[in-house]
Write an enzyme that holds these catalytic residues in place. Sequence first.
Site, short mmCIF file in Angstrom:
data_model
loop_
_atom_site.label_atom_id
_atom_site.label_comp_id
_atom_site.label_asym_id
_atom_site.label_seq_id
_atom_site.Cartn_x
_atom_site.Cartn_y
_atom_site.Cartn_z
N LYS A 256 0.85 -1.20 0.00
CA LYS A 256 0.00 0.00 0.00
C LYS A 256 0.88 1.24 0.00
O LYS A 256 1.67 1.44 0.93
CB LYS A 256 -0.91 0.01 1.24
CG LYS A 256 -1.63 1.35 1.47
CD LYS A 256 -2.54 1.34 2.71
CE LYS A 256 -3.10 2.73 3.00
NZ LYS A 256 -3.97 2.79 4.20
N ASP A 261 -2.31 10.43 3.43
CA ASP A 261 -3.70 10.05 3.67
C ASP A 261 -4.37 11.11 4.55
O ASP A 261 -4.26 11.08 5.77
CB ASP A 261 -3.76 8.67 4.35
CG ASP A 261 -5.20 8.21 4.57
OD1 ASP A 261 -6.13 8.82 4.01
OD2 ASP A 261 -5.38 7.21 5.31
N LYS A 268 -9.65 13.40 8.10
CA LYS A 268 -9.14 13.05 9.42
C LYS A 268 -9.01 14.30 10.28
O LYS A 268 -8.85 15.40 9.75
CB LYS A 268 -7.72 12.46 9.28
CG LYS A 268 -7.66 11.06 8.72
CD LYS A 268 -6.20 10.60 8.66
CE LYS A 268 -6.08 9.21 8.04
NZ LYS A 268 -6.69 8.15 8.84
N ASP A 279 1.85 6.48 5.39
CA ASP A 279 0.85 5.56 4.83
C ASP A 279 1.34 4.94 3.52
O ASP A 279 0.64 4.14 2.92
CB ASP A 279 -0.47 6.33 4.63
CG ASP A 279 -1.68 5.43 4.82
OD1 ASP A 279 -1.55 4.35 5.43
OD2 ASP A 279 -2.77 5.80 4.32
N ASP A 338 -11.95 7.45 4.05
CA ASP A 338 -10.71 7.22 4.80
C ASP A 338 -10.37 5.73 4.85
O ASP A 338 -9.27 5.36 5.24
CB ASP A 338 -10.84 7.80 6.21
CG ASP A 338 -9.50 7.97 6.90
OD1 ASP A 338 -8.47 7.88 6.21
OD2 ASP A 338 -9.50 8.21 8.12
N GLU A 340 -9.47 3.94 2.50
CA GLU A 340 -9.03 3.95 1.10
C GLU A 340 -8.04 2.84 0.77
O GLU A 340 -7.98 2.37 -0.36
CB GLU A 340 -8.40 5.31 0.76
CG GLU A 340 -6.91 5.49 1.13
CD GLU A 340 -6.62 5.41 2.63
OE1 GLU A 340 -7.56 5.59 3.43
OE2 GLU A 340 -5.46 5.16 3.00
N ARG A 342 -7.92 -0.34 1.49
CA ARG A 342 -8.51 -1.59 0.99
C ARG A 342 -9.00 -1.46 -0.44
O ARG A 342 -9.06 -2.45 -1.17
CB ARG A 342 -9.63 -2.03 1.94
CG ARG A 342 -10.75 -1.03 2.05
CD ARG A 342 -11.59 -1.26 3.29
NE ARG A 342 -10.92 -0.81 4.51
CZ ARG A 342 -11.41 -0.93 5.74
NH1 ARG A 342 -12.59 -1.51 5.93
NH2 ARG A 342 -10.74 -0.48 6.78
N1 BES Z 1 -3.88 4.88 6.88
C1 BES Z 1 -4.95 4.64 7.79
C2 BES Z 1 -4.59 3.65 8.89
C3 BES Z 1 -3.51 4.04 9.85
C4 BES Z 1 -3.85 4.48 11.12
C5 BES Z 1 -2.19 3.90 9.53
C6 BES Z 1 -2.86 4.79 12.02
C7 BES Z 1 -1.19 4.23 10.43
C8 BES Z 1 -1.54 4.66 11.69
C9 BES Z 1 -6.14 4.08 7.03
O1 BES Z 1 -6.28 4.47 5.71
C10 BES Z 1 -7.36 4.56 7.74
O2 BES Z 1 -7.61 5.73 7.71
N2 BES Z 1 -8.07 3.63 8.35
C11 BES Z 1 -9.25 3.94 9.06
C12 BES Z 1 -10.30 2.95 8.60
C13 BES Z 1 -11.68 3.29 9.04
C14 BES Z 1 -12.17 4.53 8.35
C15 BES Z 1 -12.57 2.12 8.70
C16 BES Z 1 -8.98 3.79 10.55
O3 BES Z 1 -8.21 2.90 10.91
O4 BES Z 1 -9.49 4.59 11.32
ZN ZN Z 2 -4.58 5.01 4.77
MN MN Z 3 -7.32 6.29 5.51
#
Ligand code: BES
Ligand code: ZN
Ligand code: MN
Length: 490
Positions: A256, A261, A268, A279, A338, A340, A342
């Site tokens: 990825k 992000d 966010k 990310d 967010d 994204e 997946r």
């Molecule tokens: N890039 C983030 C996940 C992440 C969180 C990476 C903390 C490194 C440190 C991912 O794209 C994300 O935003 N995930 C969300 C998913 C949710 C919206 C279902 C999350 O984990 O809050």
């Molecule tokens: Zn992400």
């Molecule tokens: Mn995200």
Amino acid sequence: MRLASVKLSLDPRRSPDLVILGVFQRSAPNTEGLPKRLANAATRCCEAPGFKALEGQVQHAEAGGTQREMVEVHGLGTRAGFDDRKLRRWAAEVIEGAGKEGKKRVLLVAPDHPAAEGHGALPLMTELMLTGYRFERFRKPGPAKRVQEIRLLAPADQQEAYEAALPLARKLASSVSWARDLGNTPPNVASPAWMAEQAVSMAKEFGLGVEVLGPDELSAKGMGGLLAVGGGSSRGPRFVRLEWGEQGETVALVGKGVTFDTGGISIKPSHGMEEMKYDKCGACNVLAIARAVADLRLPLHLQAYVTLVENMPGGSSYRPADILRCYNGKSVEVMDTDAEGRLILADALAWAAESKPETLIEFSTLTGAAVVALGSHGAALYSPHEELSGELLAAGKLSGDRLGPMPLWQEFREEMNGVHGDLRNLGGRWGGANTAAAFLSNFVGRVQRWAHIDIAGTAYEASRESGTSEATGFGVPLTVDWLLRRTERF
Ligand code: BES
Ligand code: ZN
Ligand code: MN
């Protein structure tokens, strides 16, 4: 790019500024192979009143003779309580400590313990070399107070293992520092196109095949996930595919690479958002694994699939409620922009699965929920294949890139079923790392031996030195270790 700069060798001839030994409780120091005056100084340290070799105890002595080196003996606690993680942490800390005291050349005597024997030599050496890593491309170099040369004295009957590990460790550490440099590069520089350029020049240098797809090729191929996520950025997405070797097992890696992000329209909170430059670390680390495999000329057929995209809010962003079509034809209803990772991985996994690799491993900073589950002490491993899980867990233990096994239960898959589309990109309130993994399982086609590794908690860490965070290169030692053993190279 500047790579790890500590010189490591096994040749103890040139005289050091400092000699470091570790000793266990109720044991004599391991002084075999040390010149007499150093061995005597070490023995004097151990005999100092109050020194019991408790963990953290340190004793100094000056060796006689003309060189007058300092000898430092560190207590390591009990032999039974010591292990490979303690060994690596101790080794890195004593080298960093010596650097702060202005020492330049250190002779480190490997403790006489199973953790430092055989296979343990590789992660120990890699760790030592990486103590020299600094990310200073965008600043005046910091104080040069660090060790420049480490001489490692192997335990008595381990000379051969250490000599075999040294060239491997050099190549591994070089690729780990390259991964870190990519990961640490700020998002204004590291756009998807810039990342693709780095991949191309690396591929040319190391003799890998490389192909880069831009927005037009991606829409011709029907990569709806990657295109949607990239929609909000003025800097279009890229897909990099690397190839190495043709003989042996086909291993596909997927990474990825969200260069930044923001969350997109489901934006966010601003606090801590700067960490989202990391990310892209799944992509950086997969590129670095390919680099290491080529550098080591491992006899296998490796394919690396790296998705590069920036997730931004804007007038052309994708939105919650959009329905996308991914490369394998499945449609996904977007509930949260967010989630994204997946979506881009859906396209990448489906493409990777097409060439029917024997093994498919994907790395992503996918969910905050994986960090909730494991903190920064390990990455979350998902795989339906028990044998592959076992191999990866073992490699995780040996390499120091620790993995924690996580479930792929049917209930999590059901949470990802769509209403207006085949799937949705958001599950219920709980188990967010597991629902994300369950979502991905819809895109691996017929590949049986696949694994998803969520590195959100391990891709970067607070650095001891600077107080801010830094990329780790997590997954490079893990995968190289696993591949070295699969190809019977170590
Ligand atoms: N890039 C983030 C996940 C992440 C969180 C990476 C903390 C490194 C440190 C991912 O794209 C994300 O935003 N995930 C969300 C998913 C949710 C919206 C279902 C999350 O984990 O809050
Ligand atoms: Zn992400
Ligand atoms: Mn995200």
